[in-house]
Design an enzyme around this catalytic site. Structure first.
Site, PDB file in Angstrom:
ATOM      1  CG  ASP A   1      -1.878   1.060   1.312  1.00  0.00           C
ATOM      2  OD1 ASP A   1      -2.273   1.547   0.245  1.00  0.00           O
ATOM      3  OD2 ASP A   1      -2.279   1.440   2.436  1.00  0.00           O
TER       4      ASP A   1
ATOM      5  CD  GLU B   1      -0.331   5.313  -3.935  1.00  0.00           C
ATOM      6  OE1 GLU B   1       0.201   5.509  -2.831  1.00  0.00           O
ATOM      7  OE2 GLU B   1      -1.127   4.389  -4.145  1.00  0.00           O
TER       8      GLU B   1
ATOM      9  CG  ASP C   1      -7.936   4.656   0.686  1.00  0.00           C
ATOM     10  OD1 ASP C   1      -7.869   3.405   0.737  1.00  0.00           O
ATOM     11  OD2 ASP C   1      -7.104   5.410   1.213  1.00  0.00           O
TER      12      ASP C   1
END
Ligand code: GLC
Length: 800
Positions: A408, A411, A486
């Site tokens: 997670d 990015e 999300d």
């Protein structure tokens, strides 16, 4: 100056006339008077690569997206010229290159129809601030042309009229039209009015933009803030061929997923302590709701330090993981890229000693805040760092027995800073092509997921690895599954999840799902039930939610909802052999597991603007209910005849119709002639020895083929030929049904028989012939359906 538009700047430069041409094997090199070089490589008969430089020479040819297994080679190549242009002909394409300015136009080699042509074509702007060029391409868009793909964009299927940016971004509670979000997949499919499709993959990892007739009505353009104009052109004409050509180039999953990974997964931020994890698991078994995996979010760690355990919450992880495994639950843990700055933390110290963390341009480390507070970040673009990272999983996987890892924040996400990520000046190794974050940003998460995958593969062996990632660039589908990030517990987000999953499949990345029920905020029971109904038809099927908004387990909304949820999760478990087969087609040939209607039937213009309906695998049409209080909905059935899954009523497609669907139902249709394999319901994969497989056979007058793929459901024996592939042909006549089977592969399934359940048979069964041996039989009814039990290895059966 950072330009957000393709043409507004007046400093655009253009190639001038071609002064020389050379052919080197499969690559044609054109040089212009102003020193632009265009290389056109014939990758395959239907795949061309276009690469431009404005400096008279190219950088080293390197790409994270392209797989080393990509096919290369063509059947036919001829280059001719006339006074105005060079003409490149392959068995599928003709490409014109204008001598005046390098502009190209591509035609179908058979019917000579125009597929795609440059408008201005390649042009560029010099980037004073960073050096190099801002590289641009513009193409004419033809009347009626539609555009699809581009990864996870949360917008309607057809991209026409919109502009997009590719820059992977942490996007908590993103909304419809938010752009960019988590992924950068610069690949789209164009569908022409004559129903022929082509694709373009712009393999450039800098921040890039795509404009589909937004800035100018008849122009489609794409550009990037650095790097090369380097794109691949794929010709279909089938949309599914465009996608399979793209995944041939950028890769398909390196292995089949273990079957359990296709089961139902339960997640939350966070289940802790151990007693809570155990209670959740026990409740699944008590309520008989199938579940294969349970997740530990960041709170399992000691102060959010990756590869550590909070010993207060989880005193003996190895024992817990084993006890869960004994009950059929695989434990999956989260691992983020940020490594806490802490001299007493071994991962940090090792990373520091070995010089593995990313640095700023002038030397300091890249320091940023994530869950653990201030962190440093491994440079996953360094192969040595990836190797080190992969070894960090030894204890988690080999010793503790964790079965999957969830990556997670890759990015990479940084909290409380502008842009929510690294600054542009951060340096990266980029596998020997040192560069700044401008170039490495979009592939950082991919390289982290790749390193994690290497670790899981190493330490799970001889079992198959399982990894999930949030950030991705083209090619990440080779290593991991993914989810859409999300989202929010709203009806609008249910519909976004539906489109995103379809879009990802169309963008070559099929192992995808959304946070079922929504991550932020809390769904009511109805929304949760409707989301489960959609989610069980997504390749990756996981409920996940943030902790602050109440419970989101299948039983959190009262008995009625629990019953609906159970019914649909059970259906997923029954359909596992069908989904596994669809996955095999994806891993093997690149065929998307979910097919948007346009991909399923591009010849039917009614499909071109549909968003809601999709085909799951090859034969099952799904249309989720996306509104509250619905008793059903209108939907479009593609051309052909379809069986209503719940009633067996046969409906003619090519029309829109109303379909009843109370809360315990949803519109599901089966293509006539389909043969659908089903397992008995299990509480988890492997709970039961499969003793018999049901084949649901949907009668059709005429012919239809189906496939069933099977193997040991884990491990690598299938690669050595121990798989089983059944090619089934159904031939239906007025008073006879013939089923032929051709079997290949060396795997022998543990079950001996198929139970045939015949749907829509227009006659009463009196005779059965198996491989030329005749049997008189009674019409046997099971719940009103005709059923026959036969040995699984027949070659041909006749039912009369
Ligand atoms: C991010 C993830 C989410 C996770 C949370 C805590 O928001 O997208 O899935 O639960 O971080 O780790």
């Amino acid at each position: 100056m950072i330009l957000n538009t393709e043409l507004e700047y007046k400093g655009n430069l253009f190639p001038s006339k071609i002064i020389s041409y050379k052919k080197n094997l499969d690559t044609l090199a054109f040089t212009t008077e102003n020193n632009v070089i265009l290389h056109i490589t014939v990758v395959r008969d239907s795949v061309l690569r276009f690469r431009y430089t404005t400096r008279g020479n190219f950088d080293k040819d390197f790409s994270y997206a392209i797989t080393k297994y990509a096919s290369r080679g063509y059947n036919f190549l001829e280059v001719t010229e006339d006074p105005d242009k060079y003409i490149i002909t392959t068995s599928k394409l003709i490409c014109h290159v204008s001598k005046a300015d390098t502009r190209t136009a591509i035609f179908d080699s058979k019917d000579k129809s125009l597929i795609c042509e440059d408008e201005i074509g390649f042009h560029w702007e010099e980037s004073y601030e960073f050096g190099g060029d801002i590289v641009k391409m513009s193409k004419t868009s033809h009347t009626g042309e539609a555009y699809y793909g581009l990864g996870d964009k949360p917008v309607d299927n057809n991209l026409k009229g919109k502009r997009f940016e590719n820059w992977v971004t942490d996007s908590y509670a993103f909304g419809k039209d938010t752009d960019p979000i988590y992924k950068a997949i610069p690949f789209y499919t164009g569908l022409l009015q004559n129903k022929n499709a082509y694709g373009i993959f712009f393999d450039n990892t800098f921040r890039s933009f795509f404009d589909f007739c937004h800035e100018r009505r008849n122009i489609t353009s794409f550009w990037a803030q650095g790097g090369e104009m380097n794109y691949y052109f794929f010709y279909g004409p089938d949309m599914s061929e465009v996608v399979t050509n793209y995944t041939d180039l950028t890769g398909r999953p390196h292995e089949m997923p273990a079957l359990w990974t296709l089961g139902y997964h339960q997640c939350k931020w966070s289940y802790y302590p151990e007693s809570n994890v155990k209670a959740i698991a026990a409740k699944f078994r008590k309520l008989k709701i199938p579940c294969d995996a349970i997740y530990l979010d960041i709170d399992y760690m000691e102060g959010f330090r990756c590869f550590t355990w909070n010993k207060e919450y989880f005193p003996d992880p190895k024992r817990m993981v084993k006890e869960l495994a004994d009950d059929g639950f695989k434990t999956i843990v989260i691992i983020d890229p940020g490594i806490k700055i802490d001299d007493d933390y071994s991962v940090f110290k090792e990373g520091l000693d070995k010089d593995y963390f990313c640095k700023r341009a002038d030397g300091p480390y890249m320091k940023g805040k994530v869950w653990p507070g201030e962190c440093y970040f491994p440079d996953f673009t360094n192969p040595e760092v990836r190797e080190w990272w992969s070894d960090l999983f030894k204890e988690l996987v080999e010793d503790i027995g964790v079965k999957g890892v969830w990556n997670d924040m890759n990015e990479p996400a940084v909290m409380d800073v502008p842009g929510k990520t690294f600054p542009n000046d951060v340096r990266h190794e980029y596998d020997g092509n040192r560069c700044s974050h401008r170039k490495a940003h979009n592939i950082y998460g991919m390289q982290m997921a790749r390193a994690t995958y290497q670790g899981l593969k190493k330490f799970s062996y001889p079992k198959r690895p399982f990894v999930i990632t949030r950030a991705a660039y083209s090619g990440t589908q080779r290593y991991t599954s993914t989810w859409t990030g999300d989202n929010v517990a709203t009806w609008e987000h249910l519909s976004i999840a539906n489109i995103q999953a379809q879009r990802m499949c169309m963008s070559g990345y099929s192992f995808v799902g959304s946070d079922i029920g929504g991550f932020a905020e809390q769904p009511n029971g109805e929304l949760y039930a409707r989301w489960i109904q959609l989610g069980v038809f997504h390749p990756f099927c996981r409920t996940h939610s943030s902790g602050d908004h109440g419970d989101q387990e299948p039983w959190a909304f009262g008995t009625n909802i629990t019953n609906v949820v159970r019914k649909f999760i059970e259906l997923r478990y029954e359909l596992l052999p069908y989904l596994y087969t669809a996955f095999w087609r994806y891993a093997n040939e690149g065929i998307p597991i979910l097919k948007s209607l346009v991909l399923f039937d591009q010849q039917d213009p009614h499909t071109h603007y549909r968003n809601d309906e999709f085909v799951f695998g090859e034969k099952i049409l799904i249309c989720p209910i996306l509104e509250p209080n619905a008793k059903g909905r209108r939907m479009y059935l593609p051309v052909g005849n379809w069986y209503n899954f719940w009633t067996d009523e046969v409906v003619e497609g090519g029309q829109e119709l109303w379909v009843d669907a109370d809360l315990d139902s949803m519109p599901i249709f089966i293509k006539e002639g389909a043969i659908i394999p089903k397992y008995p319901v299990q509480q988890y994969v492997g709970e039961k020895e499969i003793e018999e497989v049901v084949l649901d056979i949907y009668f059709k007058r005429g012919k239809e083929t189906s496939q069933i793929y099977d193997d040991a459901h884990d491990g690598y024996d299938y690669i050595k030929g121990r798989y089983s592939l059944r090619d089934l042909t159904l031939i239906g006549k007025e008073n006879e049904l013939i089923i032929q089977q051709y079997k290949s592969g060396k795997y022998t399934a543990p079950y001996e028989t198929f139970k045939l359940r015949l749907h829509g048979l227009p006659f009463k069964v009196t005779k059965l012939e198996i491989d030329k041996e005749g049997f008189i039989c009674e019409d046997i009814k099971d719940n009103g359906e005709t059923t026959l039990i036969i040995s699984k290895d027949f070659t041909e059966i006749h039912i009369k």
